[in-house]
Design an enzyme around this catalytic site. Structure first.
Site, short mmCIF file in Angstrom:
data_model
loop_
_atom_site.label_atom_id
_atom_site.label_comp_id
_atom_site.label_asym_id
_atom_site.label_seq_id
_atom_site.Cartn_x
_atom_site.Cartn_y
_atom_site.Cartn_z
N SER A 26 63.15 1.51 49.51
CA SER A 26 63.54 2.52 48.53
C SER A 26 62.70 2.41 47.25
CB SER A 26 65.02 2.37 48.17
OG SER A 26 65.84 2.66 49.28
N ARG A 30 59.65 5.08 45.67
CA ARG A 30 59.71 5.55 44.29
C ARG A 30 58.52 5.05 43.48
NH1 ARG A 30 64.26 5.59 46.83
NH2 ARG A 30 65.96 7.02 46.25
N GLY A 97 63.22 10.56 56.15
CA GLY A 97 64.05 11.50 55.42
C GLY A 97 63.85 11.40 53.92
N ARG A 125 67.74 16.41 61.05
CA ARG A 125 68.52 15.87 59.94
C ARG A 125 68.80 16.96 58.89
NH1 ARG A 125 66.16 10.04 58.44
NH2 ARG A 125 68.09 10.00 57.23
N ASP A 317 73.18 1.84 54.98
CA ASP A 317 72.11 1.35 55.84
C ASP A 317 72.40 -0.02 56.42
OD1 ASP A 317 70.55 3.59 55.66
OD2 ASP A 317 69.18 2.80 54.16
N LYS A 344 72.12 9.97 60.55
CA LYS A 344 71.00 9.09 60.24
C LYS A 344 69.95 9.23 61.34
CE LYS A 344 72.27 7.13 56.36
NZ LYS A 344 71.43 7.22 55.14
N ARG A 348 74.77 6.83 64.22
CA ARG A 348 75.01 5.38 64.20
C ARG A 348 76.44 5.00 64.56
NH1 ARG A 348 71.13 3.75 59.00
NH2 ARG A 348 69.18 3.94 60.17
N ARG A 389 67.37 0.42 62.44
CA ARG A 389 68.53 -0.41 62.09
C ARG A 389 69.32 -0.80 63.33
NH1 ARG A 389 66.69 -1.32 56.98
NH2 ARG A 389 66.64 0.57 55.73
#
Length: 432
Positions: A26, A30, A97, A125, A317, A344, A348, A389
């Site tokens: 993440s 950014r 995403g 999604r 997550d 997701k 999930r 994941r």
């Protein structure tokens, strides 16, 4: 590196030693975006190595941003939003995403046409959650099913700030609206319906952009961040799988070094401690508004718990890892308010139920969650379901069982952590 599509795990060998997980995904997304918005040269070290962040880098390069170097150390020469140029083709967000949703906000204020596309999974999604509020600011965005599905076509232009209350608590949606707000006239406010990751407002605020957050409301005015230097801390979502592996494998004791300890990212630690886990957090520094430190984990017996509300939204997550912990715990773990898991990289809720069921664990699913009755998982043939994941959760579960299990579809871990299996093996051998 080449990641095999099928692996074998097992042996229940204790994990011992120290490990550094890849840079936080993440924060890496950014860092690239904010460096592109700044005027000047930014330096980023230990960028996340997975395919998702690589998609954001490629996308920015298609928009004319100069990025040189490798994830270990790279430079981004930003020229502000006015330095972005119209791409000469479709921007491929692959499986990311975050790339698609956040870039939608960035491009909504640019005076040119952009087309954002991705793989088959990303095309399923939901995108209305970001398209609709951007349209309310004046953006012209279209796509399949009236802009609810990718590909998205963004005809950027002048934006007007307004007050948003997103339909779901989503750091991706919030970040898209913040990036649009930095280009809009007037004030943009985002009223969060629940807790979500706050990297965007923390980092931009630390970099001098006119972004503030108070009482669940993020306030944005037109402006830009300054150029910066950043050593990206380790990804807590990746660390969560090692934390769970150490908790459920007898005799384990590990230290995960230099991890982002942002409170909006470590709710999984609180959940595991409530389940009886022996975990210590040791903060040691702060980077562009982000607390950083080490995580020490020792094996301990676990018991079931209930995970609901904001705790779910900020640990979304990590739910697959927590589900594995629940499978090895005594008693029942009840996970609710987690309908977002359905949309997701895989469903999930369905995929966790299927894989824990393969291990012989009783799991009951609901539209918004799971009830897991812990027991004695048995070796099995497991699948990744095209979801990094889920694949890592399967590997962690298989490792903690004496007999060997297989995990098919393992190559999907390249999305976030291509070296996961190698690092797990080093900890198992006590060499880390």
């Amino acid at each position: 590196m080449t990641v095999p599509n099928e692996i074998v795990v097992g042996g229940a060998r204790p994990l011992r030693g120290r490990v550094r997980v890849p840079g936080d995904k993440s924060i890496s997304h950014r860092a690239l975006l904010f460096a592109a918005l700044a005027d000047g040269r930014s330096t980023i070290a230990r960028l996340a190595t997975g395919a998702d962040v690589a998609a954001t880098r490629r996308s920015l390069e298609r928009l004319g941003v100069r990025i040189k170097g490798t994830p270990e150390r790279l430079t981004v020469t930003g020229a502000g939003v006015d330095g972005l140029r119209e791409p000469d083709g479709v921007i491929d967000c692959a499986n990311s995403g975050t790339s698609m949703r956040v870039l939608s906000g960035l491009l909504a204020g640019r005076p040119f046409l952009s087309v954002l596309d991705g793989d088959d999974s990303l095309r399923t999604r939901p995108m209305a959650r970001v398209v609709q509020p951007l349209r309310a600011m004046g953006a012209a965005i279209d796509g399949r099913a009236d802009g609810t599905l990718a590909p998205l076509v963004v005809r950027g232009g002048a934006l007007t700030g307004c007050r948003h209350t997103p339909s779901v608590a989503s750091a991706q949606v919030k970040s898209a609206l913040v990036l649009a707000g930095l280009q809009a006239s007037g004030v943009t406010e985002i009223v969060e319906p629940g807790a979500s990751r706050d990297h965007t407002e923390r980092m931009l605020g630390a970099l001098g952009a006119p972004v503030t957050s108070s009482g669940g409301v993020v306030r944005v005015e037109a402006g830009a961040p300054t150029a910066f230097e950043l050593d990206v801390p380790g990804d807590p979502s990746s660390a969560a799988f090692f934390v769970v592996a150490a908790c459920i494998t007898a005799g384990s004791e590990i230290v995960i070094e230099d991890v982002a300890l942002n409170p909006s990212r470590i709710a999984f630690v609180t959940v595991l401690q409530r389940m009886g886990a022996d975990i210590e957090l040791e903060p040691h520094s702060d980077r562009v508004g982000e607390p950083v430190g080490d995580i020490t984990v020792r094996a301990a017996p676990l018991h079931g718990t209930t995970i609901v509300g904001d705790e779910v939204s900020v640990a979304m997550d990590e739910i697959p890892a927590l589900a594995v912990a629940a499978a090895f715990a005594e008693g029942v773990t009840d996970i609710r308010d987690a309908a977002e898991l359905r949309v997701k990289e895989s469903d999930r809720i369905g995929t966790v139920q299927q894989e824990l069921g393969q291990l012989g664990i009783a799991v009951e699913s609901r539209p918004d969650g799971l009830m897991i009755r812990g027991g004695r998982p048995q070796a099995a043939s497991l699948k990744g379901h095209g979801d990094h994941r889920i694949a890592m959760a399967a590997a962690v579960a298989g490792h903690a069982i004496e007999a060997d299990s297989t995990v098919r579809g393992w190559s999907i871990v390249a999305v976030s952590y291509p070296d996961f299996l190698a690092d797990l093996a080093r900890l198992s051998d006590g060499d880390a």
